[in-house]
Structures are given as C-alpha cells and as structure tokens.
Scaffold this motif. Structure first.
Motif, PDB file in Angstrom:
ATOM      1  N   THR A 145      -6.964  20.284   2.678  1.00  0.00           N
ATOM      2  CA  THR A 145      -6.135  19.827   1.558  1.00  0.00           C
ATOM      3  C   THR A 145      -6.863  19.908   0.240  1.00  0.00           C
ATOM      4  OG1 THR A 145      -6.814  17.496   1.720  1.00  0.00           O
ATOM      5  CG2 THR A 145      -4.946  18.216   3.104  1.00  0.00           C
ATOM      6  N   GLY A 146      -8.207  19.883   0.313  1.00  0.00           N
ATOM      7  CA  GLY A 146      -8.989  19.908  -0.915  1.00  0.00           C
ATOM      8  C   GLY A 146      -9.041  18.584  -1.635  1.00  0.00           C
ATOM      9  N   LEU A 147      -8.502  17.535  -1.032  1.00  0.00           N
ATOM     10  CA  LEU A 147      -8.463  16.221  -1.687  1.00  0.00           C
ATOM     11  C   LEU A 147      -9.560  15.299  -1.195  1.00  0.00           C
ATOM     12  CD1 LEU A 147      -4.630  15.516  -1.772  1.00  0.00           C
ATOM     13  CD2 LEU A 147      -6.096  16.249  -3.647  1.00  0.00           C
ATOM     14  N   VAL A 148     -10.035  15.490   0.025  1.00  0.00           N
ATOM     15  CA  VAL A 148     -11.061  14.591   0.576  1.00  0.00           C
ATOM     16  C   VAL A 148     -12.159  15.423   1.211  1.00  0.00           C
ATOM     17  CG1 VAL A 148      -9.471  12.697   1.005  1.00  0.00           C
ATOM     18  CG2 VAL A 148      -9.759  14.415   2.754  1.00  0.00           C
ATOM     19  N   ALA A 174      -7.514   9.002   0.588  1.00  0.00           N
ATOM     20  CA  ALA A 174      -8.779   8.829   1.292  1.00  0.00           C
ATOM     21  C   ALA A 174      -8.892   7.437   1.902  1.00  0.00           C
ATOM     22  CB  ALA A 174      -9.946   9.093   0.341  1.00  0.00           C
ATOM     23  N   ARG A 175      -8.448   6.425   1.156  1.00  0.00           N
ATOM     24  CA  ARG A 175      -8.525   5.050   1.684  1.00  0.00           C
ATOM     25  C   ARG A 175      -7.609   4.880   2.900  1.00  0.00           C
ATOM     26  NH1 ARG A 175      -9.210   3.622  -3.898  1.00  0.00           N
ATOM     27  NH2 ARG A 175      -6.955   3.568  -4.217  1.00  0.00           N
ATOM     28  N   ILE A 176      -6.432   5.485   2.839  1.00  0.00           N
ATOM     29  CA  ILE A 176      -5.505   5.370   3.960  1.00  0.00           C
ATOM     30  C   ILE A 176      -6.064   6.074   5.196  1.00  0.00           C
ATOM     31  CG2 ILE A 176      -3.267   6.232   4.782  1.00  0.00           C
ATOM     32  CD1 ILE A 176      -2.159   5.398   2.013  1.00  0.00           C
ATOM     33  N   LEU A 177      -6.636   7.265   5.008  1.00  0.00           N
ATOM     34  CA  LEU A 177      -7.252   7.951   6.140  1.00  0.00           C
ATOM     35  C   LEU A 177      -8.342   7.081   6.769  1.00  0.00           C
ATOM     36  CD1 LEU A 177      -7.623  11.632   4.839  1.00  0.00           C
ATOM     37  CD2 LEU A 177      -5.865  10.700   6.361  1.00  0.00           C
ATOM     38  N   VAL A 190       0.845  -1.205   0.000  1.00  0.00           N
ATOM     39  CA  VAL A 190       0.000   0.000   0.000  1.00  0.00           C
ATOM     40  C   VAL A 190       0.875   1.247   0.000  1.00  0.00           C
ATOM     41  CG1 VAL A 190      -1.756   1.309   1.238  1.00  0.00           C
ATOM     42  CG2 VAL A 190      -1.846  -1.192   1.231  1.00  0.00           C
ATOM     43  N   ASP A 191       0.705   2.082  -1.032  1.00  0.00           N
ATOM     44  CA  ASP A 191       1.349   3.393  -1.027  1.00  0.00           C
ATOM     45  C   ASP A 191       0.288   4.448  -1.330  1.00  0.00           C
ATOM     46  OD1 ASP A 191       0.940   3.045  -3.719  1.00  0.00           O
ATOM     47  OD2 ASP A 191       3.054   2.864  -4.233  1.00  0.00           O
ATOM     48  N   MET A 192       0.708   5.672  -1.582  1.00  0.00           N
ATOM     49  CA  MET A 192      -0.233   6.791  -1.622  1.00  0.00           C
ATOM     50  C   MET A 192       0.076   7.675  -2.826  1.00  0.00           C
ATOM     51  SD  MET A 192      -1.141   9.286   1.597  1.00  0.00           S
ATOM     52  CE  MET A 192       0.192  10.473   1.326  1.00  0.00           C
ATOM     53  N   ASP A 193      -0.456   7.318  -3.991  1.00  0.00           N
ATOM     54  CA  ASP A 193      -0.160   8.054  -5.213  1.00  0.00           C
ATOM     55  C   ASP A 193      -1.254   9.023  -5.631  1.00  0.00           C
ATOM     56  OD1 ASP A 193       2.348   6.899  -5.647  1.00  0.00           O
ATOM     57  OD2 ASP A 193       1.474   5.159  -6.637  1.00  0.00           O
ATOM     58  N   THR A 194      -2.515   8.717  -5.296  1.00  0.00           N
ATOM     59  CA  THR A 194      -3.653   9.487  -5.795  1.00  0.00           C
ATOM     60  C   THR A 194      -4.525   9.977  -4.644  1.00  0.00           C
ATOM     61  OG1 THR A 194      -5.131   7.562  -5.916  1.00  0.00           O
ATOM     62  CG2 THR A 194      -3.695   7.976  -7.832  1.00  0.00           C
ATOM     63  N   PRO A 195      -5.421  10.946  -4.909  1.00  0.00           N
ATOM     64  CA  PRO A 195      -6.357  11.362  -3.865  1.00  0.00           C
ATOM     65  C   PRO A 195      -7.193  10.204  -3.323  1.00  0.00           C
ATOM     66  CG  PRO A 195      -6.330  12.979  -5.622  1.00  0.00           C
ATOM     67  CD  PRO A 195      -5.502  11.811  -6.107  1.00  0.00           C
ATOM     68  N   GLU A 196      -7.523   9.258  -4.195  1.00  0.00           N
ATOM     69  CA  GLU A 196      -8.302   8.102  -3.739  1.00  0.00           C
ATOM     70  C   GLU A 196      -7.494   7.237  -2.777  1.00  0.00           C
ATOM     71  OE1 GLU A 196      -9.915   9.913  -7.218  1.00  0.00           O
ATOM     72  OE2 GLU A 196      -7.914   9.028  -6.961  1.00  0.00           O
ATOM     73  N   ASP A 197      -6.203   7.070  -3.072  1.00  0.00           N
ATOM     74  CA  ASP A 197      -5.326   6.337  -2.152  1.00  0.00           C
ATOM     75  C   ASP A 197      -5.288   7.029  -0.796  1.00  0.00           C
ATOM     76  OD1 ASP A 197      -4.620   4.582  -4.215  1.00  0.00           O
ATOM     77  OD2 ASP A 197      -2.770   5.668  -4.690  1.00  0.00           O
ATOM     78  N   ILE A 236      -9.108   8.159  10.527  1.00  0.00           N
ATOM     79  CA  ILE A 236      -9.002   9.610  10.541  1.00  0.00           C
ATOM     80  C   ILE A 236     -10.139  10.194   9.707  1.00  0.00           C
ATOM     81  CG2 ILE A 236      -7.576  11.605   9.921  1.00  0.00           C
ATOM     82  CD1 ILE A 236      -5.135   9.757  10.204  1.00  0.00           C
ATOM     83  N   SER A 237     -10.904  11.098  10.294  1.00  0.00           N
ATOM     84  CA  SER A 237     -12.026  11.700   9.587  1.00  0.00           C
ATOM     85  C   SER A 237     -11.532  12.618   8.482  1.00  0.00           C
ATOM     86  CB  SER A 237     -12.886  12.512  10.565  1.00  0.00           C
ATOM     87  OG  SER A 237     -13.814  13.320   9.861  1.00  0.00           O
TER      88      SER A 237
END
Length: 223
Positions: A220-223, A204-207, A195-202, A212-213
C-alpha cells in the motif's frame, strides 16, 4: 422523546435498518482509497459491512460516490443494496440523506454507519440497538467513550422524512446542546465507537491493534 417510559413494560425486539456511508474521497489518506485498503485479507469496507450484516438489520444500504464501482466490487456477494450519491463532494450529509431515502423495509430504528470503522463487530452494533431499545428518554442515540462522541448514530425511524429533506442532521454536534431531551448519550465501556481510519497513521494504529504486521500490507505504501 417520551421521558416517561414504564420500566416494567415488556420490550419488543428493536427492528433496525442501517445506512453505510462509503462515498467519501479519502482526502487525508495520502492518495489511497481508505475503504479499499487491506485489513486482515479483505478490503476495509468489506470488513465493516460484513460485521454490520451479521448484526441482523432488516435492510442494509451502502451509499457510494468516489470510486463507487470499486466499492461495489469489494462488497460483491454481501446482502446489501447500493445507492449512488452524485452529490458526495458536497459533504457527508448528502450521503446520509441519499441512503436514508433509499430505505424500503419497515423498521423502528435507523443506524447511520461509517464505512471506515473497521474495529466494530456485530456485537458492537447490537449493543447500540439494544441500548436504543432500553434508553430512558430520547429518540436519537449517540455513543461516547471518555467524553468523546462516536458513531454510528441511531435515530427513530419517525425522523426519516426530516433527515431525507435535510431538516435534521442526526450527527450534528449541536444537536445534544440544542435538543437534550431528544438525544441520549450511550456511554460505552470501550473506545471502538470512537475509532475510524482517516490517515495513514490511523491505518497503522488499527493494524497494530488487530495484530496485523505492516509487512503484510507493505504494497500500500502507507506503512
């Protein structure tokens, strides 16, 4: 590369050093620098590097490039050395070579780590180091889960000259097929190595996985 290890022989603790790749441009993160996005009250890169430092490496080198000054500031106070990579736009292997070349302390294993693998904790890094020390063959270890390969990649320090010159890319996907006697695949019992974090969707899934709400990072404007 020695397939005939004596299973009864006592094993010395594996001394490892780590290179963290933190030079990329976050081109898929909708204009945000992913390594500076907040994860539980701290920048993502600080969460990753703090966990790695807690695993007890001999030495920890962070490779910077894009927004390098901001990455350095985000890691203020942590026991790391920084290595700039002026060629970071040419691809990840240039950062691997720069970081490995910057290692100074004696070690037997090098971990090449991704700065955006924020789910990994100190125990996960130790799992890989211990697996390297116990593997029955090979001199490169790659973690995997359910057939999906992951990171970090661990390799014998004897490969350092080849990695620095670019003759060997320990993360190359063809390596397993072309050199099966040198590569050991560590099958993990969890998916965190994949699991890494390349996209806004990634992100959101990690949060969500960390409980984390999204409201806590709405700025950030991403989620």
């Amino acid at each position: 590369m020695n397939g005939g290890r004596d299973a009864a022989a006592p094993r010395s603790p594996v001394r490892f050093s780590a290179v963290v790749l933190a030079a990329g441009m976050s081109s898929r993160m909708a204009g945000k620098h992913k390594l500076l996005l907040p994860i539980g009250g701290q920048p993502a890169v600080r969460r990753t590097v703090s966990a790695l430092a807690a695993a007890g490496p001999e030495e920890l080198v962070v490779v910077t490039g894009f927004n390098g000054r901001d990455v350095i500031d985000a890691l203020d106070g942590l026991p790391v050395r920084f290595q700039g990579n002026p060629r970071y736009e040419e691809g990840q292997m240039t950062s691997v070579a720069a970081g490995v070349a910057a290692l100074r302390m004696p070690c037997s294993v090098v971990l090449v780590c991704l700065a955006d693998q924020v789910l990994l904790d100190a125990g996960d890094y130790r799992e890989l180091v211990d697996a390297f020390g116990a593997m029955p063959y090979g001199s490169i270890l790659i973690p995997a889960f359910n057939g999906q390969r992951g990171n970090p990649v661990a390799f014998s320090a004897s490969y350092v000259p080849e990695v620095v010159t670019g003759r060997l890319n320990p993360g190359c996907r063809k390596l397993i097929a072309e050199h099966p006697d040198e590569v050991f695949v560590h099958e993990a019992a969890h998916d965190r190595f994949t699991v890494d974090m390349d996209t806004p969707e990634d992100y959101a899934r990690i949060l969500a996985r960390l409980g984390i709400s999204p409201d806590a990072v709405a700025e950030t404007g991403l989620v």
